[in-house]
Design a protein around this motif. Structure first.
Motif, short mmCIF file in Angstrom:
data_model
loop_
_atom_site.label_atom_id
_atom_site.label_comp_id
_atom_site.label_asym_id
_atom_site.label_seq_id
_atom_site.Cartn_x
_atom_site.Cartn_y
_atom_site.Cartn_z
N VAL A 58 0.85 -1.18 0.00
CA VAL A 58 0.00 0.00 0.00
C VAL A 58 0.89 1.23 0.00
CG1 VAL A 58 -1.90 1.19 1.17
CG2 VAL A 58 -1.65 -1.29 1.44
N GLY A 59 0.51 2.24 -0.75
CA GLY A 59 1.28 3.47 -0.77
C GLY A 59 0.40 4.70 -0.79
N ILE A 60 0.90 5.77 -0.21
CA ILE A 60 0.26 7.07 -0.26
C ILE A 60 1.30 8.08 -0.70
CG2 ILE A 60 -0.78 8.92 1.13
CD1 ILE A 60 -2.18 6.84 2.79
N TRP A 61 0.94 8.97 -1.62
CA TRP A 61 1.88 9.98 -2.10
C TRP A 61 1.15 11.31 -2.22
CZ3 TRP A 61 0.16 5.67 -4.44
CH2 TRP A 61 -0.68 5.81 -5.55
N LEU A 62 1.89 12.38 -1.97
CA LEU A 62 1.33 13.73 -2.06
C LEU A 62 1.08 14.10 -3.51
CD1 LEU A 62 3.44 15.57 0.65
CD2 LEU A 62 1.03 14.91 0.79
N LEU A 63 0.05 14.90 -3.74
CA LEU A 63 -0.35 15.27 -5.10
C LEU A 63 0.03 16.69 -5.50
CD1 LEU A 63 -3.88 13.62 -5.21
CD2 LEU A 63 -1.81 12.87 -6.41
N ASP A 64 0.24 17.57 -4.52
CA ASP A 64 0.54 18.95 -4.88
C ASP A 64 1.35 19.63 -3.79
OD1 ASP A 64 -1.26 19.68 -2.84
OD2 ASP A 64 -2.90 20.00 -4.24
N GLU A 65 1.62 20.90 -3.98
CA GLU A 65 2.50 21.65 -3.07
C GLU A 65 1.82 22.02 -1.75
OE1 GLU A 65 2.23 22.44 -6.47
OE2 GLU A 65 3.98 21.17 -6.73
N THR A 66 0.49 21.83 -1.65
CA THR A 66 -0.17 22.14 -0.37
C THR A 66 0.21 21.14 0.71
OG1 THR A 66 -2.15 20.77 -0.74
CG2 THR A 66 -2.19 23.06 -1.61
N ASN A 67 0.67 19.97 0.30
CA ASN A 67 0.99 18.86 1.21
C ASN A 67 -0.23 18.41 1.99
OD1 ASN A 67 3.61 18.97 0.29
ND2 ASN A 67 4.32 20.20 2.00
N GLU A 68 -1.42 18.72 1.49
CA GLU A 68 -2.65 18.33 2.16
C GLU A 68 -3.54 17.44 1.31
OE1 GLU A 68 -4.52 21.94 3.48
OE2 GLU A 68 -3.01 22.27 5.02
N ARG A 69 -3.11 17.15 0.07
CA ARG A 69 -3.82 16.24 -0.82
C ARG A 69 -2.90 15.08 -1.16
NH1 ARG A 69 -4.46 18.18 -5.95
NH2 ARG A 69 -5.72 16.36 -6.42
N ALA A 70 -3.43 13.87 -1.00
CA ALA A 70 -2.62 12.69 -1.30
C ALA A 70 -3.49 11.66 -2.02
CB ALA A 70 -2.04 12.11 -0.02
N GLU A 71 -2.81 10.76 -2.70
CA GLU A 71 -3.48 9.65 -3.36
C GLU A 71 -3.01 8.35 -2.73
OE1 GLU A 71 -4.04 7.67 -7.80
OE2 GLU A 71 -3.39 9.75 -7.64
N ILE A 72 -3.90 7.38 -2.67
CA ILE A 72 -3.58 6.07 -2.12
C ILE A 72 -3.76 5.01 -3.19
CG2 ILE A 72 -5.94 5.73 -1.23
CD1 ILE A 72 -4.61 4.24 1.17
N GLY A 73 -2.92 3.99 -3.15
CA GLY A 73 -3.04 2.86 -4.05
C GLY A 73 -2.61 1.59 -3.35
N TRP A 74 -3.06 0.46 -3.85
CA TRP A 74 -2.75 -0.82 -3.22
C TRP A 74 -2.74 -1.92 -4.25
CZ3 TRP A 74 -7.00 2.13 -1.52
CH2 TRP A 74 -8.19 1.85 -2.18
N VAL A 75 -2.04 -2.99 -3.90
CA VAL A 75 -2.03 -4.23 -4.68
C VAL A 75 -2.01 -5.36 -3.66
CG1 VAL A 75 -0.84 -5.61 -6.41
CG2 VAL A 75 -0.64 -3.12 -6.48
N PHE A 76 -2.89 -6.34 -3.83
CA PHE A 76 -2.95 -7.49 -2.93
C PHE A 76 -2.97 -8.78 -3.72
CE2 PHE A 76 -4.27 -4.24 0.00
CZ PHE A 76 -3.76 -4.68 1.22
N SER A 77 -2.43 -9.81 -3.12
CA SER A 77 -2.46 -11.15 -3.70
C SER A 77 -3.88 -11.67 -3.72
CB SER A 77 -1.59 -12.09 -2.87
OG SER A 77 -1.79 -13.43 -3.28
N PRO A 78 -4.27 -12.32 -4.79
CA PRO A 78 -5.61 -12.92 -4.82
C PRO A 78 -5.76 -14.03 -3.77
CG PRO A 78 -4.47 -13.25 -6.93
CD PRO A 78 -3.58 -12.45 -6.06
N GLU A 79 -4.65 -14.52 -3.25
CA GLU A 79 -4.69 -15.58 -2.24
C GLU A 79 -5.39 -15.12 -0.96
OE1 GLU A 79 -3.70 -18.54 -3.29
OE2 GLU A 79 -3.00 -17.59 -5.13
#
Length: 157
Positions: A58-79
């Motif tokens: 799982v990861g979260i990264w900032l989207l702009d210079e405000t440092n108050e907006r971020a995006e999250i993404g994930w990858v999981f095993s189907p197991e």
């Protein structure tokens, strides 16, 4: 990580295709530097472990210079699908990020066909905010994008 990132079915809705060993090692090397939104990396990445094996990331990264907006993404095993592990892990990660960083808004966007990730967003209390038709060229085809959002203020309601 190689076990699930190498699977075509897992990579189907990701920006990159299935990863080989070198691709997974490169991803791990990038993730090792992603230790805080307040660092040069402007990102946080974690591996999710279950019964002694890495079963997701799982990861979260900032989207702009405000440092108050971020995006999250994930990858999981189907197991581990259907065990509630993704919900538990991502919810705990979101809780920790909101507790330690002054985020106003967290966003998730995914391929419009990725029903599993859309359901996860909804279980996490995220609001579906947009459905963009054929807005992204990916792997030789136009794909739809679903966008979800979670405000810091949503967490206190």
């Amino acid at each position: 990580m190689l076990d699930y990132h190498a699977r075509p079915g897992v990579a189907r809705y990701l920006l990159e295709g299935p990863l080989d060993r070198a691709g997974v090692i490169a991803k791990i090397e990038r993730h090792k530097t992603q230790v805080g939104l307040d660092t040069d990396a402007r990102a946080v990445a974690v591996a999710v472990e279950y019964e002694g094996s890495v079963v997701g990331d799982v990861g979260i990264w900032l989207l702009d210079e405000t440092n108050e907006r971020a995006e999250i993404g994930w990858v999981f095993s189907p197991e581990v699908a259907g065990k509630g592990l993704a919900t538990e892990a991502v919810a705990a990660f979101i809780d920790a990020v909101f507790a330690h960083f002054p985020l106003h808004r967290l966003e998730a966007q995914m391929d419009g066909r990725n029903d599993a990730s859309a359901r996860l967003c909804e279980r996490l209390g995220m609001t579906r905010e947009a459905y963009l038709r054929e807005d992204f060229w990916s792997k030789g085809e136009w794909t739809d994008t679903i966008k979800y959002g979670l405000l810091a203020s949503d967490r206190t309601k």
